[in-house]
Design a protein around this motif. Structure first.
Motif, short mmCIF file in Angstrom:
data_model
loop_
_atom_site.label_atom_id
_atom_site.label_comp_id
_atom_site.label_asym_id
_atom_site.label_seq_id
_atom_site.Cartn_x
_atom_site.Cartn_y
_atom_site.Cartn_z
N LEU A 149 0.85 -1.19 0.00
CA LEU A 149 0.00 0.00 0.00
C LEU A 149 0.88 1.24 0.00
N LYS A 150 0.47 2.25 -0.77
CA LYS A 150 1.26 3.48 -0.83
C LYS A 150 0.40 4.68 -0.49
N LEU A 151 1.04 5.61 0.23
CA LEU A 151 0.44 6.91 0.51
C LEU A 151 0.95 7.91 -0.52
N ARG A 152 0.17 8.93 -0.75
CA ARG A 152 0.65 10.05 -1.57
C ARG A 152 1.71 10.79 -0.76
N ILE A 153 2.62 11.47 -1.43
CA ILE A 153 3.70 12.18 -0.75
C ILE A 153 3.15 13.15 0.29
N GLY A 154 2.15 13.93 -0.10
CA GLY A 154 1.56 14.90 0.83
C GLY A 154 0.92 14.23 2.03
N GLU A 155 0.21 13.13 1.79
CA GLU A 155 -0.41 12.39 2.90
C GLU A 155 0.65 11.87 3.86
N ALA A 156 1.73 11.33 3.32
CA ALA A 156 2.79 10.75 4.15
C ALA A 156 3.47 11.84 4.99
N LEU A 157 3.72 13.00 4.40
CA LEU A 157 4.32 14.10 5.16
C LEU A 157 3.40 14.51 6.31
N GLU A 158 2.12 14.64 6.00
CA GLU A 158 1.16 15.03 7.03
C GLU A 158 1.05 13.93 8.10
N PHE A 159 1.07 12.67 7.68
CA PHE A 159 1.01 11.55 8.62
C PHE A 159 2.17 11.63 9.62
N VAL A 160 3.39 11.81 9.12
CA VAL A 160 4.57 11.86 9.99
C VAL A 160 4.43 12.99 11.01
N VAL A 161 4.02 14.16 10.56
CA VAL A 161 3.92 15.32 11.45
C VAL A 161 2.81 15.13 12.48
N LEU A 162 1.64 14.64 12.06
CA LEU A 162 0.55 14.41 13.01
C LEU A 162 0.90 13.31 14.02
N HIS A 163 1.54 12.27 13.55
CA HIS A 163 1.95 11.18 14.42
C HIS A 163 2.93 11.69 15.49
N GLN A 164 3.85 12.54 15.07
CA GLN A 164 4.78 13.15 16.02
C GLN A 164 4.03 13.99 17.04
N GLU A 165 3.08 14.77 16.57
CA GLU A 165 2.32 15.64 17.48
C GLU A 165 1.57 14.81 18.53
N ARG A 166 0.99 13.72 18.08
CA ARG A 166 0.25 12.84 18.99
C ARG A 166 1.16 12.33 20.12
N HIS A 167 2.34 11.85 19.76
CA HIS A 167 3.22 11.27 20.77
C HIS A 167 3.99 12.32 21.57
N LEU A 168 4.19 13.50 21.01
CA LEU A 168 4.78 14.58 21.82
C LEU A 168 3.78 15.05 22.88
N GLN A 169 2.51 15.09 22.52
CA GLN A 169 1.50 15.43 23.52
C GLN A 169 1.45 14.36 24.61
N GLN A 170 1.61 13.09 24.21
CA GLN A 170 1.67 12.00 25.17
C GLN A 170 2.86 12.20 26.11
N ALA A 171 4.02 12.53 25.55
CA ALA A 171 5.23 12.74 26.35
C ALA A 171 5.06 13.93 27.30
N LEU A 172 4.40 14.98 26.85
CA LEU A 172 4.15 16.13 27.71
C LEU A 172 3.22 15.76 28.87
N GLN A 173 2.25 14.88 28.59
CA GLN A 173 1.37 14.40 29.67
C GLN A 173 2.16 13.59 30.69
N ILE A 174 3.11 12.79 30.21
CA ILE A 174 3.97 12.01 31.10
C ILE A 174 4.79 12.96 31.96
N LYS A 175 5.31 14.02 31.35
CA LYS A 175 6.11 14.99 32.10
C LYS A 175 5.30 15.57 33.26
#
Length: 185
Positions: A149-175
């Motif tokens: 399965l392949k994502l479009r380039i734009g979708e993949a870029l957005e996926f990486v950034v949103l995924h990072q945001e999700r887990h950074l918010q998780q890390a901030l909650q841990i802090k």
């Protein structure tokens, strides 16, 4: 502001958040787990590093192969892109099961996890800049856990950034849950 500029701004903010919120912490706090089955701050970042080790080279290859040929800056979405993005949105409260090789639970992690994350952000910012000349509509990025399965380039870029945001918010909650007398460090 277009989508690539918005994603670049988000990545810059994410990089700054890690520098300000996590770099000053003692290693013991970075490895503190609020519960035995939860992740530490470093485990959140290691999870993102594992994704970046796959997606940054895949994005670099996809962007390089689709640059200069009818640049298309609008991001349009496939069903797979919509599903993937919905799954990692920070406001999606559903927990997702992480594929085993991307799950850092109980890993021995040090400060190099922070350094690697910050290096990935620098690379991601460079890719977002290069993507300005690419066809973001092109299906060119194989999905990590099912590469047929392949994502479009734009979708993949957005996926990486949103995924990072999700887990950074998780890390901030841990802090916020760190032992108070040590968290002030």
């Amino acid at each position: 502001m277009n989508t690539l500029e918005q994603l670049s701004r988000t990545v810059s903010n994410q990089k700054h958040t890690v520098i300000a919120a996590f770099v000053p912490l003692e290693l013991s706090l970075l490895n503190h787990k609020p519960a035995p089955d939860s992740w530490s701050i470093l485990e959140c970042l290691e999870h993102l590093n594992r994704y970046s080790r796959y997606y940054i080279p895949a994005l670099a290859k996809g962007i390089a192969a689709n640059t200069g040929i009818k640049p298309q800056q609008m991001i349009s979405y496939t069903w797979l892109g919509i599903k993937s993005l919905d799954m990692v949105r920070p406001d999606n409260g559903k927990k997702s099961k992480t594929v085993r090789h991307m799950n850092p639970n109980n890993s021995r992690l040090g400060r190099q996890t922070l350094e690697e994350f910050l290096d990935h952000q620098t690379e991601l910012l460079q890719l977002l800049d290069k993507a300005k000349g690419a066809n973001l509509h092109k299906k060119a990025i194989p999905v990590e856990f099912f590469r047929l399965l392949k994502l479009r380039i734009g979708e993949a870029l957005e996926f990486v950034v949103l995924h990072q945001e999700r887990h950074l918010q998780q890390a901030l909650q841990i802090k916020k849950q760190l032992p108070l007398n040590e968290a002030a460090a």
